[in-house]
Design an enzyme around this catalytic site. Structure first.
Site, PDB file in Angstrom:
ATOM      1  NE  ARG A  54      -3.839   0.226   0.395  1.00  0.00           N
ATOM      2  CZ  ARG A  54      -4.523  -0.313  -0.731  1.00  0.00           C
ATOM      3  NH1 ARG A  54      -4.394   0.413  -1.744  1.00  0.00           N
ATOM      4  NH2 ARG A  54      -5.287  -1.342  -0.345  1.00  0.00           N
ATOM      5  CD  GLN A  82      -8.901  -3.768  -7.164  1.00  0.00           C
ATOM      6  OE1 GLN A  82     -10.147  -4.117  -7.834  1.00  0.00           O
ATOM      7  NE2 GLN A  82      -8.779  -2.485  -6.967  1.00  0.00           N
ATOM      8  NE  ARG A 129      -2.483  -5.193  -6.648  1.00  0.00           N
ATOM      9  CZ  ARG A 129      -3.382  -4.519  -6.057  1.00  0.00           C
ATOM     10  NH1 ARG A 129      -3.223  -3.193  -5.642  1.00  0.00           N
ATOM     11  NH2 ARG A 129      -4.573  -5.036  -5.602  1.00  0.00           N
ATOM     12  CG  HIS A 180      -1.679   2.037  -8.030  1.00  0.00           C
ATOM     13  ND1 HIS A 180      -1.994   3.010  -7.218  1.00  0.00           N
ATOM     14  CD2 HIS A 180      -2.983   1.260  -8.053  1.00  0.00           C
ATOM     15  CE1 HIS A 180      -2.869   3.060  -6.565  1.00  0.00           C
ATOM     16  NE2 HIS A 180      -3.705   1.967  -7.259  1.00  0.00           N
ATOM     17  CG  ASP A 215     -11.289   5.534  -8.429  1.00  0.00           C
ATOM     18  OD1 ASP A 215     -10.466   5.491  -9.085  1.00  0.00           O
ATOM     19  OD2 ASP A 215     -11.695   4.467  -7.698  1.00  0.00           O
ATOM     20  CD  GLU A 251      -3.577   4.997  -9.739  1.00  0.00           C
ATOM     21  OE1 GLU A 251      -4.012   3.696 -10.096  1.00  0.00           O
ATOM     22  OE2 GLU A 251      -4.315   5.397  -8.712  1.00  0.00           O
TER      23      GLU A 251
HETATM   24  C1  BG6 Z   1      -6.924   2.610  -8.015  1.00  0.00           C
HETATM   25  C2  BG6 Z   1      -8.549   2.171  -8.513  1.00  0.00           C
HETATM   26  O1  BG6 Z   1      -6.096   2.750  -9.215  1.00  0.00           O
HETATM   27  O2  BG6 Z   1      -6.302   1.612  -7.220  1.00  0.00           O
HETATM   28  C3  BG6 Z   1      -9.173   2.569  -7.190  1.00  0.00           C
HETATM   29  O3  BG6 Z   1      -8.652   3.501  -9.395  1.00  0.00           O
HETATM   30  C4  BG6 Z   1      -8.652   1.395  -6.330  1.00  0.00           C
HETATM   31  O4  BG6 Z   1     -10.492   2.114  -7.473  1.00  0.00           O
HETATM   32  C5  BG6 Z   1      -7.242   1.755  -5.843  1.00  0.00           C
HETATM   33  O5  BG6 Z   1      -9.533   1.516  -5.099  1.00  0.00           O
HETATM   34  C6  BG6 Z   1      -6.582   0.881  -4.952  1.00  0.00           C
HETATM   35  O6  BG6 Z   1      -6.745  -0.195  -5.269  1.00  0.00           O
HETATM   36  P1  BG6 Z   1      -6.210  -1.601  -4.355  1.00  0.00           P
HETATM   37  O7  BG6 Z   1      -6.456  -3.013  -5.020  1.00  0.00           O
HETATM   38  O8  BG6 Z   1      -4.636  -1.330  -4.261  1.00  0.00           O
HETATM   39  O9  BG6 Z   1      -6.920  -1.351  -3.114  1.00  0.00           O
END
Ligand code: BG6
Length: 299
Positions: A57, A82, A87, A159, A203, A264
Site C-alpha cells: 500500500r 484486482q 504486484r 500505480h 477516482d 497513475e
Molecule cells: C486505483 C483504483 O487505481 O486503485 C481504485 O482506481 C482502487 O478504484 C485503488 O480503489 C486501490 O486499489 P487496491 O486494489 O490497491 O486497493
C-alpha cells in the site's frame, strides 16, 4: 555502493548525490521509497505489508495484466485478482545496466509465478522493468513481450502514490477537456476543471491524454512533480479520502489520505493486444520542481 542487493530489496544511490536513493522491493518490483536530496517523494502506508503477504500500500505498485477486476467473465483475465499479479509476485533482480544515471532491471515471467497464478492466466510472457535514477528524476519503463504462441490482451499501470504535505492544497493540472470515466458514479464526461482539486473521494480514469501533455502535481503554486508519459495514454487519479481509507486495513495512519495522491499512468481504458513474438513498451518519467506549464486553451 550505488547498487546494494539485499535478500528482499535493492537500494540504488545516485552516484552524483548520496542523499538521492531508491528502494525497490523484489516482491512486486515495487519501488517503496524515492528520496531526492534527502526528502521522501513517495507515500507509503505505515501498515503496508513488506513481507510478501499482500501488495504494497504505497510507493509504485505495478498493475498487470488487468486494471481493477475484469467485468467480462469470458475474458482470460477474468479469474485474476484486482490489479492482476505483477504486484504480488516476486521479481528477479537482473542487475545494473548503467552507472550514471544509475539503471537497473527486474524481470518477471511464468517461472516466477505460483502454480495457482499460472492456472489463472496461462500465457507465456516476459516483463522487464527498467528503473533509472538521475538528479531530480525517476524513470520507470516496462517492456512486455509475448514469448508464447498465442496472442494475449493486457492492461498496464504504474500505480504511483505521491507524497504531499496536505491534499487540500494540491492541484493536478493539464487534464482539462480530457474525457474521463468517474469510477465513483460509473459515468464518462469531459473534465472541465482547469486544475483538479481534492475535497472528497476521487477516482477517475482520464482517457487518451495526448503524449505532449505533462501532468503536474502542484502544491500552493509550487510544482512538486512533472509526469511525462510514453505510450501510456490513460491516467488514473485517486484519493480514497476518509471512508475508503477506513475500510483499508493496510492504510495507516487513517489520516494518511491527506498526505498522498495517486496519479497513475497506464493503458487501462482499452487493452493492448500483443501477438506472439511482439513487444510493447510504456514509460513514466517523474521529475521534480520547475515552472508551472499550462497546456490548455483556457486562457
Ligand atoms: C486505483 C483504483 O487505481 O486503485 C481504485 O482506481 C482502487 O478504484 C485503488 O480503489 C486501490 O486499489 P487496491 O486494489 O490497491 O486497493
Amino acid at each position: 555502493m550505488p547498487v546494494e542487493e539485499l535478500d528482499d530489496k535493492v537500494i540504488l544511490t545516485n552516484p552524483n548525490d548520496s542523499s538521492s536513493k531508491v528502494t525497490i522491493l523484489k516482491y512486486g518490483a515495487t519501488i517503496i521509497s524515492w528520496e531526492n536530496k534527502g526528502e521522501e517523494k513517495l507515500w507509503l502506508s505505515k501498515a503496508a505489508k513488506l513481507d510478501g503477504s499482500k501488495p504494497v500500500r504505497g510507493g509504485i505498485p505495478l498493475v498487470f495484466p488487468i486494471f481493477g477486476k475484469q467485468k467480462d467473465s469470458n475474458h482470460p483475465t477474468s479469474k485474476l485478482p484486482q490489479h492482476g499479479f505483477a504486484r504480488n509476485n516476486t521479481w528477479e533482480f537482473l542487475g545494473q545496466t548503467n552507472e550514471s544515471p544509475i539503471i537497473v532491471q527486474f524481470g518477471l515471467g511464468p517461472e516466477n509465478l505460483s502454480e495457482e497464478t499460472r492456472q489463472l492466466w496461462p500465457f507465456d510472457f516476459t516483463l522487464i522493468l527498467t528503473i533509472s535514477l538521475d538528479d531530480n528524476k525517476l524513470n520507470t519503463t516496462i517492456e512486455v513481450e509475448n514469448s508464447g504462441k498465442q496472442e494475449f490482451e493486457f492492461n498496464w499501470l504504474f500505480h504511483t502514490y505521491y507524497k504531499v504535505e496536505d491534499i487540500t492544497d494540491v492541484l493536478v493540472s493539464n487534464l482539462i477537456d480530457q474525457n474521463c470515466f468517474d469510477q465513483l458514479i460509473g459515468e464518462s464526461y469531459i473534465e472541465k476543471a482547469p486544475a483538479i482539486s481534492f475535497h472528497e473521494e476521487f477516482d477517475r480514469i482520464y482517457k487518451n491524454i495526448n503524449e505532449s501533455k505533462i501532468i503536474q502535481v502542484i502544491d500552493k503554486g509550487k510544482v512538486l512533480y512533472n509526469l511525462k508519459r510514453n505510450n501510456l495514454p490513460d491516467s488514473v487519479v485517486w484519493n480514497p479520502w476518509i471512508k475508503k481509507s477506513e475500510g483499508m486495513g493496510d492504510f495507516e495512519p487513517k489520516t494518511g489520505y491527506h498526505n498522498m495522491v495517486c496519479v497513475e499512468p497506464g493503458h487501462v481504458n482499452s487493452m493492448v493486444l500483443l501477438p506472439p513474438g511482439e513487444k510493447w513498451i510504456g514509460e513514466q518519467e517523474i521529475s521534480i520542481g520547475g515552472e508551472i506549464k499550462v497546456q490548455s486553451n483556457i486562457y
